[in-house]
Write a protein that holds these residues in place. Structure first.
Motif, mmCIF file in Angstrom:
data_model
loop_
_atom_site.group_PDB
_atom_site.id
_atom_site.type_symbol
_atom_site.label_atom_id
_atom_site.label_comp_id
_atom_site.label_asym_id
_atom_site.label_seq_id
_atom_site.Cartn_x
_atom_site.Cartn_y
_atom_site.Cartn_z
ATOM 1 N N PHE A 72 -4.558 -5.471 1.616
ATOM 2 C CA PHE A 72 -4.954 -4.630 2.737
ATOM 3 C C PHE A 72 -3.839 -4.625 3.767
ATOM 4 N N GLU A 73 -3.374 -3.461 4.103
ATOM 5 C CA GLU A 73 -2.396 -3.297 5.170
ATOM 6 C C GLU A 73 -3.137 -2.634 6.327
ATOM 7 N N ILE A 74 -3.215 -3.320 7.455
ATOM 8 C CA ILE A 74 -3.980 -2.864 8.610
ATOM 9 C C ILE A 74 -3.057 -2.100 9.554
ATOM 10 N N LYS A 75 -3.486 -0.912 9.924
ATOM 11 C CA LYS A 75 -2.709 -0.080 10.852
ATOM 12 C C LYS A 75 -3.620 0.382 11.974
ATOM 13 N N VAL A 76 -3.220 0.120 13.231
ATOM 14 C CA VAL A 76 -4.047 0.507 14.369
ATOM 15 C C VAL A 76 -3.412 1.615 15.202
ATOM 16 N N SER A 77 -2.231 2.088 14.778
ATOM 17 C CA SER A 77 -1.624 3.234 15.467
ATOM 18 C C SER A 77 -1.049 4.187 14.418
ATOM 19 N N LYS A 78 -0.999 5.460 14.772
ATOM 20 C CA LYS A 78 -0.459 6.475 13.857
ATOM 21 C C LYS A 78 1.015 6.205 13.566
ATOM 22 N N GLN A 79 1.766 5.800 14.576
ATOM 23 C CA GLN A 79 3.194 5.554 14.377
ATOM 24 C C GLN A 79 3.423 4.383 13.425
ATOM 25 N N ASP A 80 2.646 3.326 13.563
ATOM 26 C CA ASP A 80 2.759 2.179 12.668
ATOM 27 C C ASP A 80 2.441 2.594 11.230
ATOM 28 N N PHE A 81 1.406 3.408 11.070
ATOM 29 C CA PHE A 81 1.043 3.913 9.745
ATOM 30 C C PHE A 81 2.191 4.729 9.151
ATOM 31 N N LEU A 82 2.733 5.657 9.939
ATOM 32 C CA LEU A 82 3.841 6.503 9.453
ATOM 33 C C LEU A 82 5.071 5.683 9.098
ATOM 34 N N ASN A 83 5.402 4.698 9.927
ATOM 35 C CA ASN A 83 6.552 3.839 9.630
ATOM 36 C C ASN A 83 6.394 3.170 8.273
ATOM 37 N N ASP A 84 5.181 2.787 7.953
ATOM 38 C CA ASP A 84 4.922 2.101 6.688
ATOM 39 C C ASP A 84 4.969 3.056 5.499
ATOM 40 N N VAL A 85 4.258 4.166 5.574
ATOM 41 C CA VAL A 85 4.201 5.065 4.412
ATOM 42 C C VAL A 85 5.523 5.797 4.193
ATOM 43 N N ASN A 86 6.332 5.941 5.223
ATOM 44 C CA ASN A 86 7.635 6.588 5.069
ATOM 45 C C ASN A 86 8.707 5.647 4.544
ATOM 46 N N ASN A 87 8.370 4.380 4.361
ATOM 47 C CA ASN A 87 9.289 3.401 3.796
ATOM 48 C C ASN A 87 8.604 2.712 2.620
ATOM 49 N N PRO A 88 8.605 3.343 1.435
ATOM 50 C CA PRO A 88 7.849 2.812 0.290
ATOM 51 C C PRO A 88 8.270 1.408 -0.138
ATOM 52 N N ASP A 89 9.492 1.006 0.185
ATOM 53 C CA ASP A 89 9.939 -0.338 -0.193
ATOM 54 C C ASP A 89 9.155 -1.428 0.530
ATOM 55 N N LYS A 90 8.556 -1.094 1.674
ATOM 56 C CA LYS A 90 7.820 -2.105 2.431
ATOM 57 C C LYS A 90 6.654 -2.687 1.636
ATOM 58 N N GLN A 91 5.994 -1.865 0.829
ATOM 59 C CA GLN A 91 4.813 -2.340 0.100
ATOM 60 C C GLN A 91 5.051 -2.472 -1.405
ATOM 61 N N LYS A 92 6.267 -2.206 -1.836
ATOM 62 C CA LYS A 92 6.580 -2.197 -3.272
ATOM 63 C C LYS A 92 6.230 -3.518 -3.970
ATOM 64 N N LEU A 93 6.684 -4.633 -3.428
ATOM 65 C CA LEU A 93 6.421 -5.925 -4.085
ATOM 66 C C LEU A 93 4.934 -6.228 -4.169
ATOM 67 N N TRP A 94 4.218 -5.979 -3.079
ATOM 68 C CA TRP A 94 2.787 -6.264 -3.115
ATOM 69 C C TRP A 94 2.050 -5.324 -4.058
ATOM 70 N N ARG A 95 2.465 -4.080 -4.112
ATOM 71 C CA ARG A 95 1.821 -3.135 -5.039
ATOM 72 C C ARG A 95 2.049 -3.580 -6.481
ATOM 73 N N GLU A 96 3.233 -4.104 -6.769
ATOM 74 C CA GLU A 96 3.543 -4.577 -8.131
ATOM 75 C C GLU A 96 2.717 -5.804 -8.521
#
Length: 166
Positions: free
Chosen positions: A63-87
């Motif tokens: 679970f990645e928790i996002k409480v602001s739109k900008q924080d959400f966008l920063n995360d989804v626009n950088n796929p490498d941030k969640q790559k290891l956990w998704r794997e």
């Protein structure tokens, strides 16, 4: 709703904890890290997930928790941030306050799910807006990460005990 209507990461984590910790033998852990220092990946830096649920079957949900739109966008626009956990997990969800759902639901990376958080009638609610697809090529978590999961689950329970009714 909360008095000031400002939802925090801790508010959402508590909702995740109560939803998933009530099921027998689940471990619910905040802020679990994975990365090169645990022998995973090559050039990736250490990546931390906001919450990890591990079931007795070995199924893991991030679970990645996002409480602001900008924080959400920063995360989804950088796929490498969640790559290891998704794997290394079966499922992956972004969890956002209910007022961000419409904004976020069409911006999700492929395979990721979305959950909404609300606080109604003096109790937090989590709802699945879009289901995560199962990672059929899940890699096992390294032993060092498993150790951290167990340790952090116990530590978090100890911190909660006495502060809120469990």
């Amino acid at each position: 709703m909360k008095e000031n209507n400002k939802v925090t990461e801790l508010d959402i984590f508590k909702a995740i904890y109560f939803k998933y910790n009530t099921k027998a033998f689940n471990a619910v852990c905040p802020h679990v890290s994975i990365g090169t220092m645990w022998g995973v990946g090559k050039d990736e830096s250490v990546r931390r997930i906001d919450a990890l649920v591990m079931e007795k079957t070995g199924k893991t949900t991030c679970f990645e928790i996002k409480v602001s739109k900008q924080d959400f966008l920063n995360d989804v626009n950088n796929p490498d941030k969640q790559k290891l956990w998704r794997e290394h997990s079966d499922f992956f969800y972004y969890v956002v306050p209910i007022d961000m759902v419409e904004y976020c639901k069409d911006k999700l990376p492929k395979g990721f799910g979305l959950m909404s958080y609300s606080f109604e009638y003096a109790w937090p609610d989590l709802w699945v807006v879009k289901r995560s697809t199962r990672n059929k090529e899940k890699k096992p978590l390294p032993d060092q990460v498993m150790y951290r999961v167990l340790k952090q689950a116990g530590n978090y329970y100890s911190q909660l005990k006495g502060k809120i009714e469990i």
